[in-house]
Design a protein around this motif. Structure first.
Motif, mmCIF file in Angstrom:
data_model
loop_
_atom_site.group_PDB
_atom_site.id
_atom_site.type_symbol
_atom_site.label_atom_id
_atom_site.label_comp_id
_atom_site.label_asym_id
_atom_site.label_seq_id
_atom_site.Cartn_x
_atom_site.Cartn_y
_atom_site.Cartn_z
ATOM 1 N N GLY A 133 0.801 -1.224 0.000
ATOM 2 C CA GLY A 133 0.000 0.000 0.000
ATOM 3 C C GLY A 133 0.828 1.265 0.000
ATOM 4 N N TYR A 134 1.815 1.333 -0.890
ATOM 5 C CA TYR A 134 2.639 2.544 -0.983
ATOM 6 C C TYR A 134 1.808 3.724 -1.471
ATOM 7 N N ALA A 135 2.132 4.889 -0.944
ATOM 8 C CA ALA A 135 1.378 6.098 -1.292
ATOM 9 C C ALA A 135 1.492 6.435 -2.768
ATOM 10 N N ASP A 136 2.564 5.990 -3.424
ATOM 11 C CA ASP A 136 2.740 6.316 -4.845
ATOM 12 C C ASP A 136 1.745 5.579 -5.739
ATOM 13 N N PHE A 137 0.976 4.645 -5.170
ATOM 14 C CA PHE A 137 0.000 3.912 -5.982
ATOM 15 C C PHE A 137 -1.012 4.869 -6.621
ATOM 16 N N LEU A 138 -1.511 5.816 -5.838
ATOM 17 C CA LEU A 138 -2.561 6.705 -6.347
ATOM 18 C C LEU A 138 -2.081 7.578 -7.498
ATOM 19 N N GLY A 139 -0.905 8.158 -7.354
ATOM 20 C CA GLY A 139 -0.439 9.095 -8.375
ATOM 21 C C GLY A 139 0.284 8.457 -9.532
ATOM 22 N N ASN A 140 0.912 7.297 -9.298
ATOM 23 C CA ASN A 140 1.754 6.709 -10.334
ATOM 24 C C ASN A 140 1.193 5.439 -10.965
ATOM 25 N N THR B 19 -2.500 6.685 3.519
ATOM 26 C CA THR B 19 -3.305 6.988 4.691
ATOM 27 C C THR B 19 -4.651 6.278 4.561
ATOM 28 N N ALA B 20 -5.450 6.335 5.613
ATOM 29 C CA ALA B 20 -6.792 5.756 5.551
ATOM 30 C C ALA B 20 -7.602 6.402 4.430
ATOM 31 N N ASP B 21 -7.473 7.730 4.270
ATOM 32 C CA ASP B 21 -8.196 8.410 3.203
ATOM 33 C C ASP B 21 -7.711 7.950 1.829
ATOM 34 N N GLY B 22 -6.406 7.712 1.693
ATOM 35 C CA GLY B 22 -5.878 7.233 0.421
ATOM 36 C C GLY B 22 -6.418 5.864 0.060
ATOM 37 N N GLY C 184 -2.469 -1.315 10.132
ATOM 38 C CA GLY C 184 -1.759 -0.911 11.339
ATOM 39 C C GLY C 184 -0.658 0.092 11.077
ATOM 40 N N ARG C 185 -0.473 0.461 9.799
ATOM 41 C CA ARG C 185 0.582 1.407 9.428
ATOM 42 C C ARG C 185 0.060 2.531 8.544
ATOM 43 N N PHE C 186 -1.202 2.879 8.679
ATOM 44 C CA PHE C 186 -1.760 3.979 7.874
ATOM 45 C C PHE C 186 -0.885 5.224 7.993
ATOM 46 N N GLY C 187 -0.473 5.762 6.851
ATOM 47 C CA GLY C 187 0.304 6.989 6.866
ATOM 48 C C GLY C 187 1.723 6.817 7.360
ATOM 49 N N GLY D 218 -8.102 -9.376 12.734
ATOM 50 C CA GLY D 218 -8.126 -7.980 13.157
ATOM 51 C C GLY D 218 -7.948 -7.022 12.017
ATOM 52 N N SER D 219 -7.023 -7.312 11.122
ATOM 53 C CA SER D 219 -6.802 -6.415 9.986
ATOM 54 C C SER D 219 -8.009 -6.385 9.056
ATOM 55 N N ARG D 220 -8.647 -7.528 8.884
ATOM 56 C CA ARG D 220 -9.844 -7.571 8.027
ATOM 57 C C ARG D 220 -10.962 -6.703 8.605
ATOM 58 N N ALA D 221 -11.174 -6.770 9.909
ATOM 59 C CA ALA D 221 -12.227 -5.979 10.543
ATOM 60 C C ALA D 221 -11.967 -4.481 10.363
ATOM 61 N N VAL D 222 -10.721 -4.070 10.517
ATOM 62 C CA VAL D 222 -10.384 -2.647 10.358
ATOM 63 C C VAL D 222 -10.659 -2.188 8.925
ATOM 64 N N LEU D 223 -10.242 -2.982 7.968
ATOM 65 C CA LEU D 223 -10.410 -2.584 6.570
ATOM 66 C C LEU D 223 -11.873 -2.580 6.144
ATOM 67 N N GLU D 224 -12.649 -3.526 6.642
ATOM 68 C CA GLU D 224 -14.064 -3.532 6.277
ATOM 69 C C GLU D 224 -14.781 -2.325 6.873
ATOM 70 N N GLU D 225 -14.416 -1.942 8.071
ATOM 71 C CA GLU D 225 -15.009 -0.742 8.654
ATOM 72 C C GLU D 225 -14.584 0.501 7.876
ATOM 73 N N LEU D 226 -13.339 0.526 7.433
ATOM 74 C CA LEU D 226 -12.814 1.681 6.699
ATOM 75 C C LEU D 226 -13.477 1.837 5.340
#
Length: 253
Positions: free
Chosen positions: A85-92, A130-133, A111-114, A168-176
């Protein structure tokens, strides 16, 4: 006693299907300092997707690929995955995917947003989404999957950590995202039967590995690493060798 005509035939187990071709990417951007060879430039990604499309192939998310295979419509589809989930995914990466009418699966670390790729001792620190990304990627039609919470080797995790990294990670992502998260990716590609059982118990329908060894099934799908040096000839050879060297996948059509 009912006759044999009236009795339903016993269900036959699903025969193993040909191994799907799933490409593994990571970062898309500047690769001037890339000791782990996990980065491709946007131009190289463009050339690789062009190569796919000119051969009648289209890159899709793993969920879409597996669903198409169930319908008998998987021919011509290639799974595209981006780990960490590198931030460059959105722009590149995302603009290139759109240009070539491809989709992908993005395996992220809730667990590593941002944060950054702190698990890599060498090389540059690269920011993560980030979570928004992640919401923006999901809104653009990208499948969001889990890469665990924090990028740990699941084969060395105790029971509590293993549950947190999978369920745990699945629950966080589904809520997000407000959507089901059905795919998992093993950090470092390391996997054993205990990790597979934890992933299955957490409710994931499939999981991606790299080289699962003797393990087989939809929760240990093998993948092909794609890097900056993979031009047309290397892509052709990697695709051919993947199909020749990998066993059929049990539980897949």
């Amino acid at each position: 006693m009912p006759s044999s005509v009236d009795s339903p035939a016993p269900a036959r187990p699903l025969a193993p299907g040909p191994v799907p071709w799933i490409a593994m990417y990571h970062s898309v951007g500047d690769r001037s300092d890339d000791p782990y060879r996990v980065t491709v430039t946007p131009d190289r990604l463009e050339a690789q997707l062009r190569w796919l499309r000119r051969r009648g192939l289209r890159g899709v998310s793993v969920a879409e690929l597996l669903a198409a295979r169930v319908r008998g419509a998987g021919r011509g589809l290639v799974g595209l995955t981006f780990d960490d989930g590198y931030a460059d995914f959105l722009g590149n990466a995302l603009p290139v995917l759109r240009r070539w009418e491809c989709t992908a699966t993005l395996f992220v670390l809730p667990g590593r947003f941002g944060g950054d790729n702190a698990w890599d001792p060498l090389g540059p620190r690269k920011p993560l989404l980030t979570a928004d990304g992640i919401r923006r990627a999901a809104a653009a039609g990208v499948e969001i999957g889990s890469h665990g919470l924090t990028h740990v080797d699941l084969t060395r995790a105790d029971d509590a950590l293993l549950e947190a990294e999978t369920a745990g990670s699945r629950a966080v992502l589904e809520e997000l995202t407000g959507a089901p998260v059905t795919g998992f990716c093993y950090p470092y590609g390391t996997v054993d039967r205990r990790a597979v059982e934890a992933v299955r118990a957490a409710g994931y329908r499939y999981a991606c590995a790299i080289d699962p060894g003797e393990l087989n099934g939809p929760h240990v799908l093998p993948r092909v690493h794609i890097g900056q040096n993979d031009t047309a000839v290397r892509l052709f050879l990697k695709r051919r060798l993947h199909r020749l060297r990998r066993r059929p996948v049990e539980g897949l059509r």
